[in-house]
Design an enzyme around this catalytic site. Sequence first.
Site, PDB file in Angstrom:
ATOM      1  N   LYS A  45       0.865  -1.246  -0.149  1.00  0.00           N
ATOM      2  CA  LYS A  45      -0.279  -0.419  -0.112  1.00  0.00           C
ATOM      3  C   LYS A  45       0.415   1.204  -0.089  1.00  0.00           C
ATOM      4  O   LYS A  45       0.385   2.091  -1.424  1.00  0.00           O
ATOM      5  CB  LYS A  45      -0.739   0.275   0.889  1.00  0.00           C
ATOM      6  CG  LYS A  45      -1.764   1.736   1.490  1.00  0.00           C
ATOM      7  CD  LYS A  45      -1.647   1.470   2.132  1.00  0.00           C
ATOM      8  CE  LYS A  45      -2.029   2.021   4.243  1.00  0.00           C
ATOM      9  NZ  LYS A  45      -1.430   2.975   4.392  1.00  0.00           N
ATOM     10  N   ASN A  46       1.889   1.528   0.935  1.00  0.00           N
ATOM     11  CA  ASN A  46       2.644   2.410   1.254  1.00  0.00           C
ATOM     12  C   ASN A  46       3.883   2.352  -0.428  1.00  0.00           C
ATOM     13  O   ASN A  46       4.194   3.570  -0.035  1.00  0.00           O
ATOM     14  CB  ASN A  46       3.998   2.578   2.488  1.00  0.00           C
ATOM     15  CG  ASN A  46       2.858   2.658   3.569  1.00  0.00           C
ATOM     16  OD1 ASN A  46       1.242   2.749   3.471  1.00  0.00           O
ATOM     17  ND2 ASN A  46       2.973   2.124   4.779  1.00  0.00           N
ATOM     18  N   CYS A  95      -5.161  12.269  12.756  1.00  0.00           N
ATOM     19  CA  CYS A  95      -5.147  11.098  12.193  1.00  0.00           C
ATOM     20  C   CYS A  95      -5.324  10.395  13.840  1.00  0.00           C
ATOM     21  O   CYS A  95      -5.161  10.898  14.654  1.00  0.00           O
ATOM     22  CB  CYS A  95      -5.269  10.468  11.333  1.00  0.00           C
ATOM     23  SG  CYS A  95      -3.693   9.073  11.656  1.00  0.00           S
ATOM     24  N   ARG A 130       0.041  14.354  12.794  1.00  0.00           N
ATOM     25  CA  ARG A 130       0.563  14.184  11.171  1.00  0.00           C
ATOM     26  C   ARG A 130       0.813  15.409  10.733  1.00  0.00           C
ATOM     27  O   ARG A 130       0.389  16.195   9.465  1.00  0.00           O
ATOM     28  CB  ARG A 130      -0.228  12.761  10.579  1.00  0.00           C
ATOM     29  CG  ARG A 130      -1.333  12.163  11.023  1.00  0.00           C
ATOM     30  CD  ARG A 130       0.037  11.204  11.158  1.00  0.00           C
ATOM     31  NE  ARG A 130       0.652  10.862   9.909  1.00  0.00           N
ATOM     32  CZ  ARG A 130      -0.018   9.616   9.650  1.00  0.00           C
ATOM     33  NH1 ARG A 130      -1.176   8.772   9.601  1.00  0.00           N
ATOM     34  NH2 ARG A 130       0.417   8.563   8.149  1.00  0.00           N
ATOM     35  N   ASP A 134       4.446   0.298  12.141  1.00  0.00           N
ATOM     36  CA  ASP A 134       3.500  -0.139  11.594  1.00  0.00           C
ATOM     37  C   ASP A 134       3.437  -1.731  11.840  1.00  0.00           C
ATOM     38  O   ASP A 134       2.304  -2.090  11.571  1.00  0.00           O
ATOM     39  CB  ASP A 134       3.319  -0.312  10.178  1.00  0.00           C
ATOM     40  CG  ASP A 134       2.693   1.220   9.671  1.00  0.00           C
ATOM     41  OD1 ASP A 134       3.676   0.847   8.565  1.00  0.00           O
ATOM     42  OD2 ASP A 134       2.774   2.316   9.955  1.00  0.00           O
ATOM     43  N   ARG A 140      -8.640  -0.416   4.029  1.00  0.00           N
ATOM     44  CA  ARG A 140      -7.869   0.698   3.931  1.00  0.00           C
ATOM     45  C   ARG A 140      -6.454  -0.044   3.410  1.00  0.00           C
ATOM     46  O   ARG A 140      -5.531   0.070   2.399  1.00  0.00           O
ATOM     47  CB  ARG A 140      -7.288   1.383   4.488  1.00  0.00           C
ATOM     48  CG  ARG A 140      -8.979   2.483   4.847  1.00  0.00           C
ATOM     49  CD  ARG A 140      -8.206   3.881   5.883  1.00  0.00           C
ATOM     50  NE  ARG A 140      -7.130   4.618   5.225  1.00  0.00           N
ATOM     51  CZ  ARG A 140      -6.225   5.439   5.978  1.00  0.00           C
ATOM     52  NH1 ARG A 140      -6.341   5.258   6.729  1.00  0.00           N
ATOM     53  NH2 ARG A 140      -5.571   5.794   5.239  1.00  0.00           N
TER      54      ARG A 140
HETATM   55  C1  EPZ Z   1       4.431   6.926   5.960  1.00  0.00           C
HETATM   56  O1  EPZ Z   1       3.792   7.988   6.667  1.00  0.00           O
HETATM   57  C2  EPZ Z   1       3.179   5.581   6.259  1.00  0.00           C
HETATM   58  N1  EPZ Z   1       2.141   6.262   5.348  1.00  0.00           N
HETATM   59  C3  EPZ Z   1       2.861   5.312   7.572  1.00  0.00           C
HETATM   60  O2  EPZ Z   1       1.421   3.771   7.612  1.00  0.00           O
HETATM   61  C4  EPZ Z   1       4.224   4.883   8.642  1.00  0.00           C
HETATM   62  O3  EPZ Z   1       3.360   4.649   9.603  1.00  0.00           O
HETATM   63  C5  EPZ Z   1       5.108   6.167   8.430  1.00  0.00           C
HETATM   64  O4  EPZ Z   1       5.156   6.295   6.537  1.00  0.00           O
HETATM   65  C6  EPZ Z   1       6.326   5.692   9.217  1.00  0.00           C
HETATM   66  O5  EPZ Z   1       6.509   5.008   8.556  1.00  0.00           O
HETATM   67  C7  EPZ Z   1       1.878   5.947   3.638  1.00  0.00           C
HETATM   68  O6  EPZ Z   1       3.127   5.475   3.355  1.00  0.00           O
HETATM   69  C8  EPZ Z   1       0.678   6.262   2.779  1.00  0.00           C
HETATM   70  P1  EPZ Z   1       6.260   9.777   8.251  1.00  0.00           P
HETATM   71  P2  EPZ Z   1       3.816   9.419   6.641  1.00  0.00           P
HETATM   72  O7  EPZ Z   1       6.061  11.171   7.763  1.00  0.00           O
HETATM   73  O8  EPZ Z   1       4.669   9.255   5.181  1.00  0.00           O
HETATM   74  C9  EPZ Z   1       6.298  13.308  12.007  1.00  0.00           C
HETATM   75  C10 EPZ Z   1       0.384   3.192   7.757  1.00  0.00           C
HETATM   76  O9  EPZ Z   1      -0.468   2.143   8.619  1.00  0.00           O
HETATM   77  N2  EPZ Z   1       6.633  14.383  10.276  1.00  0.00           N
HETATM   78  O10 EPZ Z   1       7.160   9.432   8.525  1.00  0.00           O
HETATM   79  O11 EPZ Z   1       3.148  10.268   7.400  1.00  0.00           O
HETATM   80  C11 EPZ Z   1       5.470  12.821  11.692  1.00  0.00           C
HETATM   81  O12 EPZ Z   1       4.367  13.456  13.148  1.00  0.00           O
HETATM   82  C12 EPZ Z   1       0.539   4.385   7.700  1.00  0.00           C
HETATM   83  O13 EPZ Z   1       0.636   2.160   6.407  1.00  0.00           O
HETATM   84  C13 EPZ Z   1       7.028  15.775  10.740  1.00  0.00           C
HETATM   85  O14 EPZ Z   1       7.054  15.961  12.541  1.00  0.00           O
HETATM   86  O15 EPZ Z   1       4.929   8.994   7.767  1.00  0.00           O
HETATM   87  C14 EPZ Z   1       5.881  11.293  12.034  1.00  0.00           C
HETATM   88  O16 EPZ Z   1       5.690  11.933  13.789  1.00  0.00           O
HETATM   89  C15 EPZ Z   1      -0.034   4.266   9.231  1.00  0.00           C
HETATM   90  N3  EPZ Z   1       6.660  16.252  10.008  1.00  0.00           N
HETATM   91  C16 EPZ Z   1       6.657  11.300  11.843  1.00  0.00           C
HETATM   92  O17 EPZ Z   1       7.139  12.666  11.281  1.00  0.00           O
HETATM   93  C17 EPZ Z   1       6.182  15.776   8.488  1.00  0.00           C
HETATM   94  O18 EPZ Z   1       5.961  17.163   7.622  1.00  0.00           O
HETATM   95  C18 EPZ Z   1       7.130  10.675  10.812  1.00  0.00           C
HETATM   96  O19 EPZ Z   1       6.024  10.286   9.383  1.00  0.00           O
HETATM   97  C19 EPZ Z   1       6.238  15.364   8.491  1.00  0.00           C
HETATM   98  C20 EPZ Z   1       5.743  14.138   9.237  1.00  0.00           C
END
Ligand code: EPZ
Length: 418
Positions: free
Chosen positions: A22-23, A117, A122, A305, A397
């Site tokens: 998915k990701n 969420c 996020r 995850d 999802r």
């Molecule tokens: C991706 O989300 C995945 N989703 C998530 O999977 C996964 O948990 C996550 O990466 C971490 O591996 C998809 O790929 C669609 P991040 P993403 O940006 O990109 C902080 C699932 O269950 N952050 O790496 O949103 C944020 O708050 C889902 O499949 C900032 O501070 O994750 C978080 O604490 C859930 N500023 C951390 O980074 C930003 O601009 C990780 O977020 C962006 C993120």
Amino acid sequence: MEKILVEKSPPLKGNVRISGAKNAALPLLAASLLGTEDIILEDVPKLKDVELMCEVLASLGSRVEYLEDDIIKINSANVNKYETSYELMSKMRASFLVMGPLLTRLGKTKNSLPGGCAIGTRPIDLHLKGFRALGAVIETNHGNIGAYADKLIGDKIYLDFPSVGATENIMMAAVMAEGETILDNAAMEPEITDLANFLNKLGGDIKGAGTSTIRIKGVKKLGGCRHAIIPDRIEAGTFMVAAAITNGDIIVDNVISNHIKPVIAKLREAGCTVIENGDSVRVIGSENLKAIDIKTLPYPGFPTDMQAQFMVLMTLLDGTSVAIETVFENRFMHVDELKRMGADIKIDARSAIVTGVKALTGAPVKASDLRAGAALVLAGLVADGVTEIENIHHIDRGYDGIEAKFSKLGARIYRKTY
Ligand code: EPZ
């Protein structure tokens, strides 16, 4: 309303084939906005989120058609809209990944600000930091966010956190920027590498994906390609944990074991037998699994995850286990539901202290997010009685045909409509 009912099941045994990730599928679909010729994506998982992303692409002017169950053809030659609807964005925050491609393709993009969420606020500050560094002007008003740039110029960008989404969005905004972009402290997840490989097939010039420094040289045009999506390492990990929890023997097919090393290591530490064999991994449970600790970290650390799924295993291990969640600030929503099933879990800030119990008991529970929902299915497999899971849209999802896959392994799992 639909619910998933899970009854205490015998040890799960047999083979399960993992779907495309998915990701990886979601950023690849967003990136297809950059192509000006036919793009064929294979091993596309049948998920609600994939359907929604296809709706977003179509709303922007892409032509999207299913050639087969898991093969999609996309042509974005006539993409001419730069705004996504609030309605679509509010359904799936990953549609925010169209900002980078639209900024590149049309020089402007407007989205509704993605909401938070269940697992956290996020934020998107790192995405915007990258867009600004490349020369975009950012405007936010009335719950919308716009990015505009007459020209994107490569730059050195440091990510304060190795954000997966920010790495992907910035890569897609830099792929046709003038000059070179160096992205430091980039995310190293396999899905990043899959996206870079896809963009290079379209004609991009990206090196270093999968390491913490990615070098992107801007190119003039991106064409079309055929690309098979990498297998879903989290779906694979979920079934591997199912083998451990039910003391079963499951062969997970279509996996890249290198992508799930932390999960393999932790299952072995607990006392499971894990046999890696090409693109299959076999997991054999044991009666005497012992307590283990996990700490979630950006890749290649233990994946956030998989935290909820592993916690279900911990509730039944002999001794006390600790799960530390360092990636998201609120990813223990499954704990209260597991406690309703008899688990003994105490939360202390980012740590969950789990004391093993003899058995869980089935109960009505609610899925709060995708992985928490999967964890409740795992708990239902071993809990005495029946577990009724609500809010299963979260599960749909991210898991392609979850009941069919579990039923084939001997699970007593049913979907009921009320
Ligand atoms: C991706 O989300 C995945 N989703 C998530 O999977 C996964 O948990 C996550 O990466 C971490 O591996 C998809 O790929 C669609 P991040 P993403 O940006 O990109 C902080 C699932 O269950 N952050 O790496 O949103 C944020 O708050 C889902 O499949 C900032 O501070 O994750 C978080 O604490 C859930 N500023 C951390 O980074 C930003 O601009 C990780 O977020 C962006 C993120």
